[in-house]
Design an enzyme around this catalytic site. Structure first.
Site, PDB file in Angstrom:
ATOM      1  N   GLU A 254      28.447  10.118  50.297  1.00 41.22           N
ATOM      2  CA  GLU A 254      28.920   8.728  50.153  1.00 41.22           C
ATOM      3  C   GLU A 254      27.852   7.984  49.376  1.00 41.22           C
ATOM      4  O   GLU A 254      26.763   7.724  49.895  1.00 41.22           O
ATOM      5  CB  GLU A 254      29.135   8.089  51.531  1.00 41.22           C
ATOM      6  CG  GLU A 254      30.168   8.797  52.394  1.00 41.22           C
ATOM      7  CD  GLU A 254      31.574   8.725  51.838  1.00 41.22           C
ATOM      8  OE1 GLU A 254      31.812   7.951  50.890  1.00 41.22           O
ATOM      9  OE2 GLU A 254      32.437   9.465  52.324  1.00 41.22           O
ATOM     10  N   CYS A 288      27.331  -0.994  49.317  1.00 40.96           N
ATOM     11  CA  CYS A 288      27.821  -0.033  48.320  1.00 40.96           C
ATOM     12  C   CYS A 288      29.144  -0.461  47.695  1.00 40.96           C
ATOM     13  O   CYS A 288      29.401  -0.202  46.527  1.00 40.96           O
ATOM     14  CB  CYS A 288      27.977   1.336  48.972  1.00 40.96           C
ATOM     15  SG  CYS A 288      29.012   1.299  50.444  1.00 40.96           S
TER      16      CYS A 288
HETATM   17  P1  NAD Z   1      18.396   6.322  49.016  1.00 37.33           P
HETATM   18  O1  NAD Z   1      19.187   7.341  48.265  1.00 37.33           O
HETATM   19  O2  NAD Z   1      17.111   5.870  48.452  1.00 37.33           O
HETATM   20  O3  NAD Z   1      18.052   6.886  50.479  1.00 37.33           O
HETATM   21  C1  NAD Z   1      19.068   7.299  51.353  1.00 37.33           C
HETATM   22  C2  NAD Z   1      18.516   8.347  52.309  1.00 37.33           C
HETATM   23  O4  NAD Z   1      18.171   9.501  51.558  1.00 37.33           O
HETATM   24  C3  NAD Z   1      17.258   7.916  53.056  1.00 37.33           C
HETATM   25  O5  NAD Z   1      17.371   8.292  54.414  1.00 37.33           O
HETATM   26  C4  NAD Z   1      16.169   8.750  52.406  1.00 37.33           C
HETATM   27  O6  NAD Z   1      15.158   9.068  53.322  1.00 37.33           O
HETATM   28  C5  NAD Z   1      16.943   9.998  52.042  1.00 37.33           C
HETATM   29  N1  NAD Z   1      16.355  10.852  50.996  1.00 37.33           N
HETATM   30  C6  NAD Z   1      15.564  10.508  49.952  1.00 37.33           C
HETATM   31  N2  NAD Z   1      15.248  11.610  49.238  1.00 37.33           N
HETATM   32  C7  NAD Z   1      15.856  12.664  49.837  1.00 37.33           C
HETATM   33  C8  NAD Z   1      15.920  14.060  49.569  1.00 37.33           C
HETATM   34  N3  NAD Z   1      15.286  14.626  48.545  1.00 37.33           N
HETATM   35  N4  NAD Z   1      16.652  14.823  50.389  1.00 37.33           N
HETATM   36  C9  NAD Z   1      17.327  14.292  51.448  1.00 37.33           C
HETATM   37  N5  NAD Z   1      17.289  12.979  51.754  1.00 37.33           N
HETATM   38  C10 NAD Z   1      16.564  12.184  50.949  1.00 37.33           C
HETATM   39  O7  NAD Z   1      19.380   5.092  49.284  1.00 37.33           O
HETATM   40  P2  NAD Z   1      19.054   3.676  49.959  1.00 37.33           P
HETATM   41  O8  NAD Z   1      18.261   2.857  49.018  1.00 37.33           O
HETATM   42  O9  NAD Z   1      18.559   3.880  51.348  1.00 37.33           O
HETATM   43  O10 NAD Z   1      20.530   3.082  50.092  1.00 37.33           O
HETATM   44  C11 NAD Z   1      21.163   2.397  49.050  1.00 37.33           C
HETATM   45  C12 NAD Z   1      22.157   3.292  48.337  1.00 37.33           C
HETATM   46  O11 NAD Z   1      23.082   3.848  49.263  1.00 37.33           O
HETATM   47  C13 NAD Z   1      22.990   2.511  47.335  1.00 37.33           C
HETATM   48  O12 NAD Z   1      23.167   3.273  46.174  1.00 37.33           O
HETATM   49  C14 NAD Z   1      24.317   2.324  48.073  1.00 37.33           C
HETATM   50  O13 NAD Z   1      25.411   2.113  47.219  1.00 37.33           O
HETATM   51  C15 NAD Z   1      24.420   3.604  48.828  1.00 37.33           C
HETATM   52  N6  NAD Z   1      25.297   3.464  49.982  1.00 37.33           N
HETATM   53  C16 NAD Z   1      26.510   4.091  49.949  1.00 37.33           C
HETATM   54  C17 NAD Z   1      27.396   3.935  51.014  1.00 37.33           C
HETATM   55  C18 NAD Z   1      28.741   4.628  51.016  1.00 37.33           C
HETATM   56  O14 NAD Z   1      29.320   4.778  52.082  1.00 37.33           O
HETATM   57  N7  NAD Z   1      29.250   5.047  49.870  1.00 37.33           N
HETATM   58  C19 NAD Z   1      27.031   3.154  52.113  1.00 37.33           C
HETATM   59  C20 NAD Z   1      25.787   2.543  52.125  1.00 37.33           C
HETATM   60  C21 NAD Z   1      24.925   2.709  51.047  1.00 37.33           C
END
Ligand code: NAD
Length: 479
Positions: A254, A288
């Protein structure tokens, strides 16, 4: 008043109990309002992650055999415990991630509803009987939990996602390792306490707090992880998808969005403007599904921009605990830089800043742009801030074509009184979710939630996760 949590240490949870990182190190989780230390959290490393996966795998041997009625009871109890701790959760959502009270309340109530809905999944892990091609053959399908489910959650809705993903996995008989955002470790700690008190067997739910770029690959690339459900940015999602493909680990992603909103000339403005404000300015645009591209039919364009600007400029930016506050702080320096650079880049290339562009501390003003063109970063990239671009279009067909001119495909909205166009849009817009006369920002426990293209793969929701988190097996008996 923000509570002083600085002495508090959000812990890693493995085998039903909190613990420090093996290294003994901690990291600071900051309050985005003023970047003061909100709490300290265990700085998990790769070995902590390996411990968590090993625990989840060992516990699956027994947890995978638990009865539906027991999992249902544990999850119902978890909902009771969670409800009794509303204040602690709401405080954490306000002080750890800068949620205005309204958003924190909304998130708590939504997550609680999801936990209750998850309890209802337990008795639906079913198969069916099938017609056989041979005489005397009794044929059926049965569903089995997959095993260890990795749940990875973003900073902006750490409770909704922290509950939904983990509760669906637990309901279907899987064990869990949760990697929460490094910006919301306390929220995950509160979730772990709820599950422990509700009697979820030790080891079925594990959390490792730390930094995704340090420990994420250890989790998603682990051969003992049987399913990955990730919510976060498209860049990290792409990386996880590639890593999972090596082990053929199934995955739900997502990801980000750049959701389009179409406003036709016959739209009811008294309902359209508040809905559009809600869609892009809730939680200062860190959503998002945020409706950041708004396509308005030319005859009403000027009036629309004027009314939208008037409504947006009066959105309250007061005390985060105030009942009416809408605009709070942006989560981190990095994200603030992103919001600033998108607006500055657009302005320097000739866009008009109708309102906003300024900041009050870490809080950005609601910002409306017109005259946005292809060469501006804000045109196609996710800003993740309170920034809306409004474009004039000459027809419904042009609006639909522009709405679909994106690599993302999460949610979309149209405002019109014309049922034929509304249905045409809902069917033809390139997004996983479409709403008529409502903002693109919606979620419910049982709906198929998710997107296409750079917005993700697969769907979340009680039904969708029941499918995704279990595996079907075909069984025959020769009578
Ligand atoms: P992010 O991608 O920076 O981090 C999300 C998660 O990924 C964190 O827990 C982080 O620790 C983890 N992560 C980072 N590197 C990783 C790796 N190599 N392997 C596994 N996990 C890893 O995102 P963010 O800044 O926390 O959130 C914002 C983003 O999330 C925006 O792009 C937003 O649109 C999206 N989002 C999507 C939805 C949806 O349902 N589509 C909902 C909420 C947020």
């Amino acid at each position: 008043m923000a509570k002083d949590n600085t002495a508090f240490e959000a812990a890693i949870w493995i085998d039903g109990a909190p613990r420090a990182a093996r290294s003994g190190e901690v990291f600071d989780s900051l309050n985005p309002e003023d970047d003061s230390v909100y709490c300290r959290a265990a700085h998990g490393g790769p070995q902590d992650m390996l411990d968590a996966v090993a625990c989840a795998k060992a516990t699956f041997v027994t947890y995978g055999e638990t009865l539906a009625k027991d999992r249902e009871r544990w999850l119902q109890k978890a909902a009771e415990v969670m409800e009794s701790r509303k204040d602690a959760f709401v405080d954490a959502l306000i002080d750890e991630i800068g949620s205005p009270r309204k958003k924190a309340d909304f998130e708590f109530n939504k997550a609680l509803g999801m936990l209750r809905a998850a309890a209802g999944m337990c008795r639906h892990v079913t198969g069916k009987t099938l017609p056989g091609d041979y005489p005397g053959r009794f044929s059926m399908s049965i569903r089995k939990p997959r095993g260890v489910v990795a749940c990875i959650t973003p900073f902006n809705v750490p409770l909704i996602k922290g509950i939904r993903l983990t509760a669906h996995a637990l309901a279907t008989g899987n064990t869990v390792v949760l990697l929460p955002s490094e910006m919301a470790p306390h929220v995950s700690h509160l979730i772990a306490e709820v599950y422990a008190e509700a009697g979820i067997p030790a080891g079925a739910f594990n959390v490792v707090t730390g930094f995704g770029h340090e420990i994420g690959d250890t989790l998603t690339g682990h051969p003992d992880v049987d399913f990955v459900t990730f919510t976060g940015s498209s860049v990290v999602g792409q990386h996880i998808n590639e890593l999972c493909a090596r082990n053929k680990t199934p995955v739900t992603l997502e990801l980000g969005g750049k959701s389009p909103v179409v406003v036709l000339a016959d739209a009811d403005m008294s309902k359209t403007i508040p809905a559009i404000c809600h869609g892009i300015f809730t939680y200062q645009g860190q959503v998002c599904m945020g409706g950041s591209r708004i396509y308005v039919e030319r005859p009403i364009f000027d009036n629309f921009v004027q009314a939208f600007a008037k409504a947006a400029s009066s959105l309250p930016m007061g005390d985060l605990r105030g009942e009416n506050t809408i605009i709070g702080p942006i989560i981190s320096d990095r994200q603030r830089g992103r919001v600033r650079s998108h607006v500055e880049d657009a302005q320097s290339k000739g866009a008009t800043v109708v309102i906003g562009g300024g900041w009050s501390g870490n809080r950005p003003e609601p910002t409306i742009l017109t005259g946005v063109t292809e060469e501006m970063v804000v045109c196609r990239q996710e800003t993740f801030g309170p920034v809306a671009s409004v474009y004039a279009v000459d027809s419904y067909d042009e609006a639909l074509a522009k709405a679909n001119d994106t690599n993302y495909g999460l949610s979309a909205a149209i405002f019109t009184q014309d049922i034929n166009r509304a249905l045409h849009f809902a069917q033809n817009v390139g997004a996983g979710m479409a709403h008529v006369n409502a903002s693109p920002l919606h979620d419910e426990p049982h709906v198929p939630f998710g997107g296409t293209g750079d917005s993700g793969v697969g769907r979340e929701g009680t039904e969708a996760d029941l499918e995704a988190m279990t595996e079907m097996k075909w069984v025959t008996i020769q009578l």
